[in-house]
Design an enzyme around this catalytic site. Structure first.
Site, PDB file in Angstrom:
ATOM      1  N   MET A   1       0.841  -1.203   0.000  1.00 46.89           N
ATOM      2  CA  MET A   1       0.000   0.000   0.000  1.00 46.89           C
ATOM      3  C   MET A   1       0.875   1.251   0.000  1.00 46.89           C
ATOM      4  O   MET A   1       0.399   2.348   0.318  1.00 46.89           O
ATOM      5  CB  MET A   1      -0.928   0.005   1.210  1.00 46.89           C
ATOM      6  CG  MET A   1      -1.894  -1.181   1.207  1.00 46.89           C
ATOM      7  SD  MET A   1      -3.385  -0.879   2.156  1.00 46.89           S
ATOM      8  CE  MET A   1      -2.708  -0.601   3.765  1.00 46.89           C
ATOM      9  N   GLY A   2       2.159   1.089  -0.323  1.00 48.28           N
ATOM     10  CA  GLY A   2       3.055   2.247  -0.371  1.00 48.28           C
ATOM     11  C   GLY A   2       3.509   2.674   1.005  1.00 48.28           C
ATOM     12  O   GLY A   2       3.425   1.908   1.971  1.00 48.28           O
TER      13      GLY A   2
ATOM     14  N   LEU B   1       6.586   3.101   1.733  1.00 45.26           N
ATOM     15  CA  LEU B   1       7.523   1.976   1.859  1.00 45.26           C
ATOM     16  C   LEU B   1       8.577   2.230   2.930  1.00 45.26           C
ATOM     17  O   LEU B   1       9.067   3.341   3.101  1.00 45.26           O
ATOM     18  CB  LEU B   1       8.215   1.733   0.516  1.00 45.26           C
ATOM     19  CG  LEU B   1       7.292   1.412  -0.667  1.00 45.26           C
ATOM     20  CD1 LEU B   1       8.130   1.080  -1.907  1.00 45.26           C
ATOM     21  CD2 LEU B   1       6.334   0.266  -0.354  1.00 45.26           C
ATOM     22  N   HIS B   2       8.901   1.163   3.646  1.00 44.40           N
ATOM     23  CA  HIS B   2       9.992   1.188   4.628  1.00 44.40           C
ATOM     24  C   HIS B   2      10.879  -0.025   4.342  1.00 44.40           C
ATOM     25  O   HIS B   2      10.631  -0.773   3.377  1.00 44.40           O
ATOM     26  CB  HIS B   2       9.436   1.195   6.051  1.00 44.40           C
ATOM     27  CG  HIS B   2       8.417   0.121   6.312  1.00 44.40           C
ATOM     28  ND1 HIS B   2       8.726  -1.224   6.300  1.00 44.40           N
ATOM     29  CD2 HIS B   2       7.074   0.186   6.556  1.00 44.40           C
ATOM     30  CE1 HIS B   2       7.641  -1.927   6.556  1.00 44.40           C
ATOM     31  NE2 HIS B   2       6.622  -1.107   6.703  1.00 44.40           N
TER      32      HIS B   2
ATOM     33  N   HIS C   1       9.213  -3.450   3.602  1.00 44.63           N
ATOM     34  CA  HIS C   1       8.754  -3.621   2.212  1.00 44.63           C
ATOM     35  C   HIS C   1       9.939  -3.885   1.281  1.00 44.63           C
ATOM     36  O   HIS C   1       9.885  -4.751   0.407  1.00 44.63           O
ATOM     37  CB  HIS C   1       8.060  -2.349   1.709  1.00 44.63           C
ATOM     38  CG  HIS C   1       6.807  -1.968   2.416  1.00 44.63           C
ATOM     39  ND1 HIS C   1       6.724  -0.846   3.197  1.00 44.63           N
ATOM     40  CD2 HIS C   1       5.573  -2.530   2.436  1.00 44.63           C
ATOM     41  CE1 HIS C   1       5.496  -0.723   3.668  1.00 44.63           C
ATOM     42  NE2 HIS C   1       4.774  -1.740   3.234  1.00 44.63           N
TER      43      HIS C   1
ATOM     44  N   GLY D   1       4.802 -10.324   4.014  1.00 43.92           N
ATOM     45  CA  GLY D   1       5.526 -10.235   5.273  1.00 43.92           C
ATOM     46  C   GLY D   1       4.787 -10.958   6.389  1.00 43.92           C
ATOM     47  O   GLY D   1       3.567 -10.846   6.522  1.00 43.92           O
TER      48      GLY D   1
ATOM     49  N   ASP E   1       2.219  -9.397   9.071  1.00 44.12           N
ATOM     50  CA  ASP E   1       0.760  -9.537   8.994  1.00 44.12           C
ATOM     51  C   ASP E   1       0.436 -11.024   8.967  1.00 44.12           C
ATOM     52  O   ASP E   1       0.114 -11.601   7.924  1.00 44.12           O
ATOM     53  CB  ASP E   1       0.239  -8.812   7.755  1.00 44.12           C
ATOM     54  CG  ASP E   1       0.539  -7.326   7.811  1.00 44.12           C
ATOM     55  OD1 ASP E   1      -0.202  -6.600   8.469  1.00 44.12           O
ATOM     56  OD2 ASP E   1       1.552  -6.891   7.227  1.00 44.12           O
TER      57      ASP E   1
ATOM     58  N   ARG F   1       2.383   2.698   9.567  1.00 46.09           N
ATOM     59  CA  ARG F   1       1.579   3.433  10.556  1.00 46.09           C
ATOM     60  C   ARG F   1       2.422   3.967  11.715  1.00 46.09           C
ATOM     61  O   ARG F   1       1.918   4.762  12.509  1.00 46.09           O
ATOM     62  CB  ARG F   1       0.441   2.550  11.072  1.00 46.09           C
ATOM     63  CG  ARG F   1      -0.630   2.299  10.010  1.00 46.09           C
ATOM     64  CD  ARG F   1      -1.823   1.549  10.540  1.00 46.09           C
ATOM     65  NE  ARG F   1      -2.958   1.594   9.622  1.00 46.09           N
ATOM     66  CZ  ARG F   1      -3.315   0.604   8.797  1.00 46.09           C
ATOM     67  NH1 ARG F   1      -2.611  -0.517   8.761  1.00 46.09           N
ATOM     68  NH2 ARG F   1      -4.366   0.732   7.996  1.00 46.09           N
TER      69      ARG F   1
HETATM   70  P1  AMP Z   1       1.386  -3.017   3.465  1.00 45.28           P
HETATM   71  O1  AMP Z   1       1.932  -1.928   2.595  1.00 45.28           O
HETATM   72  O2  AMP Z   1       1.247  -2.650   4.890  1.00 45.28           O
HETATM   73  O3  AMP Z   1       0.151  -3.645   2.862  1.00 45.28           O
HETATM   74  O4  AMP Z   1       2.497  -4.148   3.446  1.00 45.28           O
HETATM   75  C1  AMP Z   1       2.931  -4.733   2.248  1.00 45.28           C
HETATM   76  C2  AMP Z   1       3.695  -5.980   2.559  1.00 45.28           C
HETATM   77  O5  AMP Z   1       4.833  -5.657   3.360  1.00 45.28           O
HETATM   78  C3  AMP Z   1       2.852  -6.997   3.359  1.00 45.28           C
HETATM   79  O6  AMP Z   1       3.125  -8.304   2.862  1.00 45.28           O
HETATM   80  C4  AMP Z   1       3.383  -6.813   4.751  1.00 45.28           C
HETATM   81  O7  AMP Z   1       3.235  -7.963   5.559  1.00 45.28           O
HETATM   82  C5  AMP Z   1       4.840  -6.514   4.488  1.00 45.28           C
HETATM   83  N1  AMP Z   1       5.449  -5.847   5.644  1.00 45.28           N
HETATM   84  C6  AMP Z   1       4.915  -4.815   6.359  1.00 45.28           C
HETATM   85  N2  AMP Z   1       5.719  -4.494   7.396  1.00 45.28           N
HETATM   86  C7  AMP Z   1       6.778  -5.339   7.329  1.00 45.28           C
HETATM   87  C8  AMP Z   1       7.956  -5.524   8.127  1.00 45.28           C
HETATM   88  N3  AMP Z   1       8.191  -4.775   9.198  1.00 45.28           N
HETATM   89  N4  AMP Z   1       8.828  -6.491   7.766  1.00 45.28           N
HETATM   90  C9  AMP Z   1       8.595  -7.258   6.675  1.00 45.28           C
HETATM   91  N5  AMP Z   1       7.503  -7.144   5.887  1.00 45.28           N
HETATM   92  C10 AMP Z   1       6.609  -6.202   6.206  1.00 45.28           C
END
Ligand code: AMP
Length: 269
Positions: free
Chosen positions: A15-16, A18-19, A22, A131, A134, A171
């Site tokens: 969902m962008g 990015l850290h 991601h 990841g 989740d 977040r």
């Molecule tokens: P999101 O943008 O929150 O939908 O996350 C996108 C992907 O990044 C999902 O598969 C998450 O589980 C993964 N993700 C989010 N935070 C982390 C993290 N701290 N370490 C590894 N993967 C992550």
């Protein structure tokens, strides 16, 4: 199933905002595949009306730069109108989506399953990267792939953390300075609890007592715990048996920010 690295496409849905978490998924896909596709789409169907859809961070240019630097070959960033017709069909993945996040965020996993299925159909990857941060989402996607016969290898990647243990999350930027100091307590408490569960063979009622004690510590420090549970990560149901699949999972609110985390009990040190 094994795919030839030279003819494979890896896919990282995001969902962008990015850290490094991601980026680690993008790097893994880059290592495994000839081509890596990253989607950036803040999916409205997985947000309830009162949730943070409108304020969700959208630093699109920076995301593109970071994704490309980590190895993305294609960035797919559709509009909501492109992705969804009026009154879209939704996919429901039963059982594994019922409790925890599913209970606290009704409809959330229908939105997740739907958008991931649509993205799989559009991107047509051989491998997908998610990841473990989740954890319940991983169980939902595993069942979605199996039940709907997606010919996709699912890769579940470890959670990246800040130096103080806080799980990286888009977040986290909602936290103010005081909250940011409290937030690492979540992982500290999960680690201590997991170690206790791993090393002492507790009777089921004592497991519950330990969970309640940890919840109390977190509450005393200003966190509002929505759930703290010992679960089988494949079934996403409570368990008292310490085995390979057994994880502690938590969701807690800190001020207006909702944080989730988890830890495999046998990984505790
Ligand atoms: P999101 O943008 O929150 O939908 O996350 C996108 C992907 O990044 C999902 O598969 C998450 O589980 C993964 N993700 C989010 N935070 C982390 C993290 N701290 N370490 C590894 N993967 C992550």
């Amino acid at each position: 199933m094994q795919f030839n690295r030279h003819h494979s496409r890896g896919f990282v849905p995001t969902m962008g905002a990015l850290h490094l978490g991601h980026l680690s998924l993008i790097e893994a896909s880059k290592r495994d595949n000839e081509q890596t596709v990253v989607s950036i789409f803040v999916n409205p169907t997985q947000f309830a009306p009162h949730e943070d859809l409108a304020k969700y961070p959208r630093p699109f240019e920076l995301d593109c730069e970071q994704a490309q630097a980590a190895g993305a070959d294609i960035i797919f960033a559709p509009s909501v109108e492109e992705m969804y017709p009026v009154n879209p069909s939704l996919i429901h993945v039963p059982k594994v989506s019922a409790l925890f996040e599913g209970e606290k965020r009704p409809g959330h996993f229908d939105g997740v399953a739907t958008v991931v299925a649509k993205l799989f159909n559009i991107v047509n990857p051989q491998r997908a990267y998610f990841g473990k941060k989740d954890l319940q989402q991983c169980a939902v996607i595993r069942k979605l792939i199996s039940d709907l016969n997606f010919d996709i290898e699912l890769n579940l990647m470890p959670t990246l953390r800040e130096a103080d243990g806080l799980a990286m999350s888009s977040r986290n930027q909602y936290l103010n300075d005081a909250e940011r100091l409290i937030a690492p307590l979540i992982f500290r408490e999960l680690s201590a609890l997991a170690l206790k569960l791993k090393t002492s063979q507790l009777a089921p009622k004592d497991v519950d007592i330990c969970l309640l004690q940890s919840e109390k510590v977190l509450t005393e420090n200003g966190l509002k715990v929505e759930y703290l549970s010992l679960v089988d990560a494949k079934l996403m149901e409570p368990t008292k048996v310490i085995d390979d699949n057994c994880h502690l999972i938590i969701a807690a609110r800190l001020g207006t920010t909702r944080l989730i985390d988890n830890l495999r009990v046998l990984d505790s040190t």
